[in-house]
Design an enzyme around this catalytic site. Structure first.
Site, PDB file in Angstrom:
ATOM      1  N   SER A 179      -8.200   3.195   8.557  1.00  0.00           N
ATOM      2  CA  SER A 179      -8.797   3.200   7.223  1.00  0.00           C
ATOM      3  C   SER A 179      -7.977   2.323   6.264  1.00  0.00           C
ATOM      4  O   SER A 179      -8.518   1.444   5.587  1.00  0.00           O
ATOM      5  CB  SER A 179      -8.857   4.647   6.718  1.00  0.00           C
ATOM      6  OG  SER A 179      -9.210   4.703   5.369  1.00  0.00           O
ATOM      7  N   ARG A 201     -14.996  11.990   6.772  1.00  0.00           N
ATOM      8  CA  ARG A 201     -13.753  12.684   7.147  1.00  0.00           C
ATOM      9  C   ARG A 201     -13.370  13.706   6.091  1.00  0.00           C
ATOM     10  O   ARG A 201     -12.860  14.783   6.389  1.00  0.00           O
ATOM     11  CB  ARG A 201     -12.620  11.658   7.334  1.00  0.00           C
ATOM     12  CG  ARG A 201     -12.758  10.846   8.610  1.00  0.00           C
ATOM     13  CD  ARG A 201     -11.832   9.652   8.589  1.00  0.00           C
ATOM     14  NE  ARG A 201     -10.451  10.025   8.369  1.00  0.00           N
ATOM     15  CZ  ARG A 201      -9.558   9.265   7.733  1.00  0.00           C
ATOM     16  NH1 ARG A 201      -9.890   8.085   7.257  1.00  0.00           N
ATOM     17  NH2 ARG A 201      -8.325   9.684   7.566  1.00  0.00           N
ATOM     18  N   HIS A 219       0.852  -1.178   0.000  1.00  0.00           N
ATOM     19  CA  HIS A 219       0.000   0.000   0.000  1.00  0.00           C
ATOM     20  C   HIS A 219       0.890   1.231   0.000  1.00  0.00           C
ATOM     21  O   HIS A 219       1.854   1.304   0.755  1.00  0.00           O
ATOM     22  CB  HIS A 219      -0.899   0.033   1.243  1.00  0.00           C
ATOM     23  CG  HIS A 219      -1.701   1.294   1.303  1.00  0.00           C
ATOM     24  ND1 HIS A 219      -2.875   1.451   0.604  1.00  0.00           N
ATOM     25  CD2 HIS A 219      -1.471   2.479   1.910  1.00  0.00           C
ATOM     26  CE1 HIS A 219      -3.336   2.668   0.801  1.00  0.00           C
ATOM     27  NE2 HIS A 219      -2.503   3.319   1.590  1.00  0.00           N
ATOM     28  N   LYS A 265      -8.757  -2.058   5.214  1.00  0.00           N
ATOM     29  CA  LYS A 265      -8.933  -2.531   3.839  1.00  0.00           C
ATOM     30  C   LYS A 265      -7.862  -3.562   3.496  1.00  0.00           C
ATOM     31  O   LYS A 265      -8.142  -4.607   2.917  1.00  0.00           O
ATOM     32  CB  LYS A 265      -8.868  -1.357   2.862  1.00  0.00           C
ATOM     33  CG  LYS A 265     -10.153  -0.534   2.880  1.00  0.00           C
ATOM     34  CD  LYS A 265     -10.081   0.663   1.955  1.00  0.00           C
ATOM     35  CE  LYS A 265      -9.121   1.691   2.430  1.00  0.00           C
ATOM     36  NZ  LYS A 265      -9.452   3.068   2.425  1.00  0.00           N
ATOM     37  N   ASP A 279     -15.494   1.847   6.598  1.00  0.00           N
ATOM     38  CA  ASP A 279     -14.428   2.749   6.136  1.00  0.00           C
ATOM     39  C   ASP A 279     -14.936   3.637   5.010  1.00  0.00           C
ATOM     40  O   ASP A 279     -14.635   4.825   4.957  1.00  0.00           O
ATOM     41  CB  ASP A 279     -13.210   1.942   5.674  1.00  0.00           C
ATOM     42  CG  ASP A 279     -12.234   2.840   4.935  1.00  0.00           C
ATOM     43  OD1 ASP A 279     -11.664   3.737   5.586  1.00  0.00           O
ATOM     44  OD2 ASP A 279     -12.083   2.701   3.710  1.00  0.00           O
TER      45      ASP A 279
HETATM   46  N1  URA Z   1      -6.141   6.413   2.223  1.00  0.00           N
HETATM   47  C1  URA Z   1      -7.123   5.739   2.847  1.00  0.00           C
HETATM   48  O1  URA Z   1      -7.591   4.727   2.350  1.00  0.00           O
HETATM   49  N2  URA Z   1      -7.579   6.206   4.005  1.00  0.00           N
HETATM   50  C2  URA Z   1      -7.091   7.318   4.588  1.00  0.00           C
HETATM   51  O2  URA Z   1      -7.547   7.683   5.651  1.00  0.00           O
HETATM   52  C3  URA Z   1      -6.068   8.006   3.930  1.00  0.00           C
HETATM   53  C4  URA Z   1      -5.601   7.531   2.743  1.00  0.00           C
END
Ligand code: URA
Length: 412
Positions: free
Chosen positions: A183, A168, A82, A187, A161
């Site tokens: 977050s 957010r 990621h 995932k 999320d």
């Molecule tokens: N990417 C995400 O998936 N969540 C965040 O809070 C920030 C970047």
């Protein structure tokens, strides 16, 4: 559970019990807890932070809000990477097929671009027909057949999320380390991974402006990985200049293809190999060979075909998405490139239409930059520093002015 009491407890700097966090997220996902309470909670977390135990509980609660990958018994190592997002960051397009060639499964769930940072899904969708809406059952088939799938977050995948991230975005609570950690990790860990590598960017073109903040985010994500028994590595990379020489959706896919064919800009190849090496379970030399002998490119072609695209379109992407104005920006002086400000280039790409200001905006696949100079290279007065792909002349002039400001040249 009395939600106002829970919010007040966090607002006053208290620590919440994992069960309280679980119930809050459950209530929010079902609609019982309204947005106004959740945004007050997010703001309390923004100011007060969370302990590692609270952050892990929030991550787990968000994972529990939806479905997860369930891999069959005896599956190969399941890995992913990621990136916290950068400018010109097309690494996923190369790393996913490459690591699949090394014998791993890569169930890569990616996002769209927002603000100045691009998103893997937008880049993939510049390939005509490429489907990023894939349900978990189909994803499991693709893993079995190819070892790789590249897809978006479905409605059933971490729905908490999805909801919280949108909230957010409009409530000034995005840049909070525990909220970002939960977050991202909810995932990624819903992919049911054995190993994860995090590419944490810092600098003008990144979410985290300083190395110190990037280190804090990396430490927070590693701690959650530990809680969940997943091997998590983090590499920190400066995002002071864009990755590679291309910024913009189809232009970045074209550059990723160069790298998949064993070429491409050196910095791009290096970051792909650095990250792949930590998760692939094979040597760097083997990974290099998989790029150089065409294996990774064949895997990408197979992935494109399996997800609705036509690999024969890949060499033609530049013609398929041809911006009406394509012109070079010429250097005014001779010297060495001292800076290529990633933040400004990202801003310029956004204004050209390559990115979106709001989550509901569309993107223009054709526009952006390529042939961009790199820091340390020599440039000559009257020679090109980059090429702009724009929808019209007004946009070109705007981007040209921004490029002139973004690129610094030390004259001899
Ligand atoms: N990417 C995400 O998936 N969540 C965040 O809070 C920030 C970047």
């Amino acid at each position: 559970m009395h939600i106002p009491t829970l919010i007040s407890h966090k607002r006053d700097g208290g620590e919440l019990d994992p069960r309280e966090i679980q119930q809050l997220i459950k209530g929010y996902t079902s609609g019982e807890v309204p947005d106004y309470q959740m945004s007050a909670f997010a703001m309390a977390v923004f100011f007060r932070g969370m302990t590692p135990v609270e952050t892990a509980a929030l991550t787990r609660a968000m994972m529990d809000s939806g479905d997860r990958f369930e891999h069959r018994a005896g599956h190969p190592p399941v890995v992913d990477k990621h990136s916290t997002g950068g400018i010109g960051d097309k690494v996923s397009l190369i790393l996913a097929p490459l690591v699949a060639c090394a014998g791993c499964w890569v169930p890569m769930v990616s996002g769209r671009g927002l603000g100045i940072t691009g998103g893997t899904l937008d880049k993939l969708e510049s390939i005509p027909g490429f489907r990023v809406r894939i349900e978990l059952a189909e994803a499991a088939d693709l893993l079995e057949k190819l070892g790789v799938v590249m897809m978006g977050q479905t409605d059933r995948f971490c729905p908490a999320d999805k909801k919280l991230y949108s909230l957010r975005d409009v409530s000034g609570t995005v840049p909070s380390i525990p909220l970002i950690t939960a977050s991202i990790m909810s995932k990624k860990l819903s992919e049911t991974l054995d190993r994860l590598v995090l590419d944490v960017k810092y600098g003008s073109g990144a979410f985290m402006r300083t190395k110190k903040d990037a280190e804090a985010l990396a430490a927070s994500m590693i701690a959650v990985g530990k809680e969940m028994d997943v091997e998590v590595h983090a590499l920190l990379h400066p995002m002071s200049e864009p990755t590679g020489r291309a910024v913009g959706n189809a232009l970045e896919v074209a550059e990723a293809l160069e790298c998949l064919d064993g070429g491409g800009p050196e910095d791009l190849r290096k970051v792909v190999l650095d990250l792949s090496e930590t998760i692939a379970g094979v040597s760097r030399e083997k990974l290099e060979a998989l790029l150089d002998d065409g294996s990774a490119r064949r895997k990408f072609d197979d992935l494109v075909a399996a997800q609705g695209g036509n690999p024969d379109d890949l060499p033609k992407l530049a013609d398929i998405h041809k911006a009406p104005v394509i012109r070079e920006v010429l250097a005014e002086t001779t010297g060495k490139v001292s800076k290529v400000d990633a933040g400004l280039i990202g801003q310029a790409a956004l204004q050209l239409g390559a990115g979106r200001a709001k989550a509901t905006d569309g993107v223009d696949f054709a526009v952006g930059f390529d042939q961009l100079v790199k820091v340390g290279e020599s440039v000559h007065a009257g020679r090109p520093m980059c090429r702009i792909h724009a929808r019209n002349h007004v946009d070109f002039d705007m981007a040209e002015a921004m490029i002139e400001q973004a690129v610094g040249i030390d004259s001899h």
